[in-house]
Design an enzyme around this catalytic site. Structure first.
Site, short mmCIF file in Angstrom:
data_model
loop_
_atom_site.label_atom_id
_atom_site.label_comp_id
_atom_site.label_asym_id
_atom_site.label_seq_id
_atom_site.Cartn_x
_atom_site.Cartn_y
_atom_site.Cartn_z
N ALA A 29 0.80 -1.22 0.00
CA ALA A 29 0.00 0.00 0.00
C ALA A 29 0.83 1.27 0.00
O ALA A 29 0.48 2.25 -0.68
CB ALA A 29 -0.93 -0.02 1.21
N GLU A 41 12.24 -3.19 -8.22
CA GLU A 41 12.15 -2.33 -7.03
C GLU A 41 12.74 -0.97 -7.39
O GLU A 41 13.94 -0.85 -7.63
CB GLU A 41 12.94 -2.95 -5.87
CG GLU A 41 12.37 -4.26 -5.36
CD GLU A 41 11.38 -4.07 -4.24
OE1 GLU A 41 11.06 -2.90 -3.93
OE2 GLU A 41 10.92 -5.08 -3.67
#
Length: 434
Positions: free
Chosen positions: A186, A388
Site C-alpha cells: 500500500a 524495485e
C-alpha cells in the site's frame, strides 16, 4: 540480544501500529555495515518485525540500511549497534510529525489539481484508485480499437479491480502477453505511478512504442491492493501501511491485512513470511486468503500459453530481481531471466547513471517465500521479474510529488529495454509452453 522484558510492551505497540496509530516519536536511522558479520547481524535483526521496520537492507556490506525504530526500543537498538561497532545516523527525529506535514501538502495539491476523469494524467501528484480506474476507462472510450478495460474482481472492501489491455489495434489474435502489475504494498505509491506512465507511453505515445505492440499485447493491473492503497491516503496515521485490509483476530485484538506478496501458493508461509497477523509480512491464514491475490493468480492462469513476461513494480531499493525468492538455488533458465533483467538495468544506467542490482531475490536481497514473481514463473511465465524502484522521501516509500516525473521516466527506460529484449528472445510464433 533483545531484552525479553520489553516483549509485552512492544507487542502492544505493534498491535497498535497495525491499527494505524500515529508514528509520533518514531525515528529513522541509516546504518552502514562495513563487514559481512555486521551485514549478517542487521539481517538477523530485521527478522524482529515486532521491533523494527527495515525499509532498506542488503545482505552484503557497504550498503546503507534504513530502519524505523519505535521510541521504546531506541535504547536497546543503539546498544546493539554499539556492541557491533556499527556506524549510524538519525535521518528523521519524528516520523509522525514529518508524515503529517507531507500529508497536508499532498492533500492541498490534490485539491489544487483535481482530475475530472478525462484526458491525460500528469506526473505532478499521486492519484487515488478511483481516479486511476476513471483514467483507464476514459482511455478505453477514446481508443476503442487499441484499449480494453475489464473488471477482474473486487477487493475485500468492495473496490473494483480492473485491468487494461493495450494492443496495436490490428485485430490479430493469439499474440504473446506482457503482464504487468503494481501496488501490491500500500505505501509504495510510486509503483502505481510508474504503471500509469507505462500505460500513457503505450497508448498516448503509441507511434514511439509501436514496436512493443507489434507481436505483443500488454495487460496491466495498476493497483493490486486498492484497499491498502486508499487506506494510506486517508490520513497521515496510515501512510506507512503495507498490507491488505481484511481483519484477523489475534490475542484478543483485531489486526488488519496480509502481505499480498507472501500470500501466493508456492512455498507459502516458509522463510521470509510470518504467521503473526500483526506482522507486516503476515502470509495470511492460508494461501490465497486475500481476494486481491486470487485475482492476480486467476489472471496469470488465464494468460497461460501466451504470457511470456510477468513484471511487478515495487519500491524501493534499485533492484531487478528474479526467481527464486524462496531459496538461494537458481532455476535452470536463470540466464534468460538475468539477460532480460540486465537489459533493463543497463539501459537505465546508460541513460541516467542510476545503478540497479540484478540477481535472484534471495541472493541479492532476502528470502521471501510466497511471492508473486515466484508463482508467475512456476505458473509458466518464462520471464518473471520484480522491479524495485529507487527510494525517496522520509521512508524511501514516499518520493515527493516533485520527483515523480524523474522516477517514472527513468523506470520506463528500463521497462522498455526489458520488453524489447523479451520481444527479441520470444517471438510470438516460437513460444512454447509445457
Amino acid at each position: 540480544m533483545l531484552r525479553s522484558g520489553v516483549l509485552i510492551l512492544l507487542l502492544g505497540a505493534v498491535i497498535a501500529l497495525s491499527q494505524g496509530i500515529a508514528y509520533d516519536g518514531y525515528k529513522v536511522f541509516e546504518v552502514i555495515p562495513r563487514t559481512q558479520e555486521q551485514a549478517d547481524f542487521l539481517f538477523e535483526l530485521s527478522k524482529n518485525e515486532d521491533f523494527y521496520d527495515f525499509f532498506a537492507l542488503k545482505k552484503i556490506p557497504n550498503h546503507v540500511a534504513r530502519v524505523m525504530v519505535m521510541p521504546n526500543e531506541e535504547e536497546n537498538f543503539l546498544n546493539a549497534l554499539a556492541r557491533m561497532d556499527l556506524p549510524h545516523r538519525v535521518v528523521n527525529e519524528n516520523v509522525g510529525r514529518t508524515i503529517e506535514q507531507e500529508f497536508q501538502m499532498r492533500k492541498m495539491m490534490r485539491q489544487m489539481m483535481p482530475f475530472n476523469g478525462q484526458g491525460r494524467l500528469t506526473t505532478d501528484r499521486y492519484y487515488s484508485h478511483e481516479e486511476i480506474n476513471a483514467y483507464i476507462d476514459d482511455l478505453a472510450s477514446r481508443y476503442p480499437t487499441r484499449v480494453f478495460v475489464k473488471k477482474v474482481g473486487r477487493s475485500f472492501e468492495g473496490r473494483d479491480i480492473k485491468t487494461i489491455t493495450i494492443t496495436n489495434g490490428d485485430g490479430r489474435l493469439g499474440k504473446n502477453i506482457i503482464f504487468m502489475d503494481g501496488g501490491f504494498h500500500a505505501r509504495e505509491w510510486i509503483s502505481p505511478a510508474a504503471n500509469l506512465y507505462t500505460i500513457d507511453q503505450l497508448v498516448e505515445n503509441f507511434a514511439e512504442n509501436a514496436d512493443l505492440l507489434l507481436d505483443y499485447d500488454w495487460v496491466i493491473l495498476p493497483v493490486v491492493n486498492p484497499d491498502g492503497y486508499e487506506h494510506t491516503q486517508t490520513s497521515s496515521l496510515a501512510r506507512i501501511w503495507r498490507k491488505t485490509r481484511q481483519p484477523y483476530k489475534y490475542m484478543g485484538q483485531t489486526c488488519y491485512g496480509a502481505d499480498p506478496n507472501r500470500n501466493f501458493d508456492f512455498h507459502w508461509n516458509e522463510e521470509g513470511a510470518s504467521s503473526n497477523p500483526c506482522s507486516d509480512t503476515f502470509a495470511g491464514p492460508k494461501a490465497f486468503s486475500e481476494p486481491e491475490t486470487m485475482i492476480v493468480r486467476d489472471l496469470m492462469h488465464s494468460l497461460r500459453g501466451r504470457g511470456v513476461m510477468y513484471l511487478t513494480i515495487h519500491s524501493y531499493g534499485n533492484y531487478l530481481l528474479y526467481p527464486w525468492g524462496w531459496t538461494s538455488d537458481l532455476p535452470d533458465t536463470w540466464e534468460d531471466l538475468d539477460e532480460v533483467a540486465r537489459a533493463g538495468g543497463d539501459a537505465i544506467f546508460e541513460a541516467t547513471g542510476t545503478v540497479y542490482s540484478v540477481g535472484s531475490s534471495t541472493n541479492v536481497l532476502y528470502i521471501a517465500a510466497g511471492a508473486s514473481d515466484d508463482y508467475a514463473f512456476y505458473a509458466g511465465f518464462p520471464i518473471s521479474i520484480t522491479m524495485e524502484l529507487p527510494g525517496g522521501g522520509l521512508t524511501g516509500f514516499d518520493p515527493p510529488a516533485s520527483k515523480i516525473d524523474d522516477f517514472v521516466t527513468e523506470t520506463w527506460i528500463g521497462i522498455r529495454a526489458m520488453a524489447k529484449k523479451v520481444v527479441e528472445k520470444y517471438p510470438t510464433e516460437r513460444v512454447e509452453f509445457l
